[in-house]
Design a protein around this motif. Structure first.
Motif, PDB file in Angstrom:
ATOM      1  N   ALA A  25       0.854  -1.184   0.000  1.00  0.00           N
ATOM      2  CA  ALA A  25       0.000   0.000   0.000  1.00  0.00           C
ATOM      3  C   ALA A  25       0.892   1.236   0.000  1.00  0.00           C
ATOM      4  N   ALA A  26       0.867   1.967  -1.106  1.00  0.00           N
ATOM      5  CA  ALA A  26       1.649   3.215  -1.199  1.00  0.00           C
ATOM      6  C   ALA A  26       0.856   4.289  -0.453  1.00  0.00           C
ATOM      7  N   ALA A  27       1.380   4.685   0.714  1.00  0.00           N
ATOM      8  CA  ALA A  27       0.545   5.398   1.685  1.00  0.00           C
ATOM      9  C   ALA A  27       0.798   6.899   1.788  1.00  0.00           C
ATOM     10  N   LYS A  28       1.453   7.473   0.782  1.00  0.00           N
ATOM     11  CA  LYS A  28       1.747   8.908   0.919  1.00  0.00           C
ATOM     12  C   LYS A  28       0.464   9.741   1.050  1.00  0.00           C
ATOM     13  N   LYS A  29       0.502  10.688   1.968  1.00  0.00           N
ATOM     14  CA  LYS A  29      -0.611  11.611   2.234  1.00  0.00           C
ATOM     15  C   LYS A  29      -1.860  10.915   2.807  1.00  0.00           C
ATOM     16  N   GLY A  48       6.285   4.096   2.251  1.00  0.00           N
ATOM     17  CA  GLY A  48       6.333   5.505   2.652  1.00  0.00           C
ATOM     18  C   GLY A  48       7.278   6.262   1.728  1.00  0.00           C
ATOM     19  N   ASN A  49       6.901   7.490   1.364  1.00  0.00           N
ATOM     20  CA  ASN A  49       7.764   8.270   0.468  1.00  0.00           C
ATOM     21  C   ASN A  49       8.755   9.153   1.211  1.00  0.00           C
ATOM     22  N   TYR A  50       8.364   9.559   2.415  1.00  0.00           N
ATOM     23  CA  TYR A  50       9.206  10.492   3.154  1.00  0.00           C
ATOM     24  C   TYR A  50       9.407   9.991   4.572  1.00  0.00           C
ATOM     25  N   LEU A  69      10.665   2.063   2.225  1.00  0.00           N
ATOM     26  CA  LEU A  69      10.831   3.426   1.719  1.00  0.00           C
ATOM     27  C   LEU A  69      10.814   3.388   0.198  1.00  0.00           C
ATOM     28  N   ILE A  70       9.895   4.179  -0.394  1.00  0.00           N
ATOM     29  CA  ILE A  70       9.790   4.186  -1.858  1.00  0.00           C
ATOM     30  C   ILE A  70      10.055   5.568  -2.452  1.00  0.00           C
ATOM     31  N   GLY A  71      10.369   6.543  -1.594  1.00  0.00           N
ATOM     32  CA  GLY A  71      10.705   7.880  -2.099  1.00  0.00           C
ATOM     33  C   GLY A  71      12.213   8.066  -2.092  1.00  0.00           C
ATOM     34  N   LEU A 151      15.454  -5.361  -7.343  1.00  0.00           N
ATOM     35  CA  LEU A 151      15.369  -4.109  -8.097  1.00  0.00           C
ATOM     36  C   LEU A 151      13.980  -3.485  -7.991  1.00  0.00           C
ATOM     37  N   MET A 152      13.962  -2.183  -8.140  1.00  0.00           N
ATOM     38  CA  MET A 152      12.701  -1.435  -8.173  1.00  0.00           C
ATOM     39  C   MET A 152      12.750  -0.479  -9.361  1.00  0.00           C
ATOM     40  N   THR A 153      11.617  -0.301 -10.030  1.00  0.00           N
ATOM     41  CA  THR A 153      11.564   0.752 -11.053  1.00  0.00           C
ATOM     42  C   THR A 153      10.191   1.400 -11.098  1.00  0.00           C
ATOM     43  N   MET A 154      10.192   2.648 -11.527  1.00  0.00           N
ATOM     44  CA  MET A 154       8.949   3.382 -11.764  1.00  0.00           C
ATOM     45  C   MET A 154       8.632   3.307 -13.267  1.00  0.00           C
ATOM     46  N   GLY A 155       9.595   3.647 -14.096  1.00  0.00           N
ATOM     47  CA  GLY A 155       9.350   3.759 -15.532  1.00  0.00           C
ATOM     48  C   GLY A 155       8.643   5.070 -15.834  1.00  0.00           C
ATOM     49  N   GLY A 194       5.263  -1.538 -10.968  1.00  0.00           N
ATOM     50  CA  GLY A 194       3.829  -1.441 -11.229  1.00  0.00           C
ATOM     51  C   GLY A 194       3.093  -0.666 -10.160  1.00  0.00           C
ATOM     52  N   MET A 195       2.206   0.209 -10.602  1.00  0.00           N
ATOM     53  CA  MET A 195       1.394   1.026  -9.710  1.00  0.00           C
ATOM     54  C   MET A 195      -0.073   0.793 -10.075  1.00  0.00           C
ATOM     55  N   SER A 196      -0.967   1.661  -9.587  1.00  0.00           N
ATOM     56  CA  SER A 196      -2.400   1.420  -9.798  1.00  0.00           C
ATOM     57  C   SER A 196      -2.764   1.090 -11.245  1.00  0.00           C
ATOM     58  N   ASN A 197      -2.244   1.882 -12.165  1.00  0.00           N
ATOM     59  CA  ASN A 197      -2.712   1.673 -13.548  1.00  0.00           C
ATOM     60  C   ASN A 197      -1.910   0.608 -14.294  1.00  0.00           C
ATOM     61  N   VAL A 210       3.999  -5.118  -5.998  1.00  0.00           N
ATOM     62  CA  VAL A 210       3.341  -4.023  -6.720  1.00  0.00           C
ATOM     63  C   VAL A 210       3.008  -2.932  -5.705  1.00  0.00           C
ATOM     64  N   ARG A 211       3.197  -1.678  -6.113  1.00  0.00           N
ATOM     65  CA  ARG A 211       3.035  -0.544  -5.194  1.00  0.00           C
ATOM     66  C   ARG A 211       1.774   0.228  -5.580  1.00  0.00           C
ATOM     67  N   ILE A 212       0.748   0.098  -4.757  1.00  0.00           N
ATOM     68  CA  ILE A 212      -0.542   0.641  -5.173  1.00  0.00           C
ATOM     69  C   ILE A 212      -1.087   1.653  -4.175  1.00  0.00           C
ATOM     70  N   GLY A 213      -1.369   2.841  -4.670  1.00  0.00           N
ATOM     71  CA  GLY A 213      -1.942   3.896  -3.834  1.00  0.00           C
ATOM     72  C   GLY A 213      -3.374   4.204  -4.218  1.00  0.00           C
ATOM     73  N   THR A 214      -3.530   4.821  -5.374  1.00  0.00           N
ATOM     74  CA  THR A 214      -4.837   5.309  -5.826  1.00  0.00           C
ATOM     75  C   THR A 214      -5.933   4.234  -5.825  1.00  0.00           C
ATOM     76  N   PHE A 215      -5.630   3.029  -6.283  1.00  0.00           N
ATOM     77  CA  PHE A 215      -6.661   1.994  -6.365  1.00  0.00           C
ATOM     78  C   PHE A 215      -7.101   1.487  -4.995  1.00  0.00           C
ATOM     79  N   SER A 219      -8.177   8.717  -5.351  1.00  0.00           N
ATOM     80  CA  SER A 219      -7.284   9.676  -5.986  1.00  0.00           C
ATOM     81  C   SER A 219      -6.821  10.713  -4.986  1.00  0.00           C
ATOM     82  N   ARG A 220      -5.528  11.048  -5.039  1.00  0.00           N
ATOM     83  CA  ARG A 220      -5.004  12.041  -4.095  1.00  0.00           C
ATOM     84  C   ARG A 220      -5.582  13.425  -4.349  1.00  0.00           C
ATOM     85  N   SER A 221      -6.083  13.665  -5.555  1.00  0.00           N
ATOM     86  CA  SER A 221      -6.671  14.983  -5.831  1.00  0.00           C
ATOM     87  C   SER A 221      -8.040  15.153  -5.136  1.00  0.00           C
TER      88      SER A 221
END
Ligand code: PLP
Length: 223
Positions: A25-29, A48-50, A69-71, A151-155, A194-197, A210-215, A219-221
């Protein structure tokens, strides 16, 4: 977001992904309550990003939950990061590795890390360039208080997950290559992509985190 909705989302994604894949669970904010809801529904890894933000919500949940830590990690935050996190997924420079090793040694910890790969070779983005990852892994293998685990990647971000596929494939090839080299102190167990989308495509290409926040949380917005 409504806590029941979070529980439902976690349940849906957990039943959707294969057993060998870990849902982070990508838990930022996100609030403590939102994170608690995810943990109660079966999330075992929180991203956590920070450092500062994680300190506010960090909870060990009786050792049942791991914090990654993912940030991007700044060198002046390493001491706290090494204390707080169970894994640092964003190792991206030799200087950072040296500092992680030093601070981990001071508390007798061997810090598990993933090497972040800049799989899109994007300027201004963090991560080790694809062609340099193997040598980088060899370089950091000399540190006694760091253990490379994968390894980790965003892409590059794209709304179309198919556009992420080549970057996941590229990262997986590096992963396999290093794995085949049997470098002392370097294990290739975890491939975090891999993230939500894009998580479905990432799993098809070999991701096992897999690192999933929005799903999970919305949405953070919306906040
Ligand atoms: C926020 C974040 C994610 C999750 O992104 P979503 O699109 O919200 O699922 C994954 N990885 C990293 C490094 C992040 O910062």
């Amino acid at each position: 977001m409504d806590l029941n909705q979070i529980r439902e989302n976690v349940g849906r994604i957990l039943s959707d992904i294969p057993d060998h894949v870990t849902l982070m669970a990508a838990a930022k904010k996100r609030s403590k309550e939102e994170i608690d809801a995810a943990v109660k529904s079966g999330v075992t890894v929180i991203g956590g990003n920070y450092v500062k933000e994680t300190l506010k919500v960090h909870d060990t949940y009786g050792g049942k939950v791991a914090w990654h830590l993912i940030g991007h990690l700044q060198r002046n935050k390493v001491k706290k990061a090494v204390e707080l996190f169970d894994m640092i997924e964003t190792l991206d420079s030799y200087r950072l590795a040296k500092e992680i090793d030093r601070k981990a040694a001071a508390i007798n910890k061997v810090m598990p890390v993933l090497i972040e790969v800049n799989s899109g070779e994007e300027s201004g983005k963090y991560g080790v360039m694809p062609g340099e990852v193997k040598d980088f892994a060899k370089d950091v293998s000399s540190f006694n208080n760091i253990e490379v685990r994968g390894l980790m990647t965003m892409g590059p971000f794209s709304v179309d997950p198919e556009e992420s596929r080549p970057f996941f494939i590229r990262t997986r090839k590096i992963f396999e290559d290093i794995k085949g080299c049997s470098i002392r102190n370097v294990k290739m167990d975890f491939l975090s992509m891999g993230m939500s989308n894009s998580y479905k495509v990432a799993i098809e290409e070999g991701a096992n985190i897999v690192r999933i926040g929005t799903f999970l949380f919305g949405s953070r917005s919306d906040l």
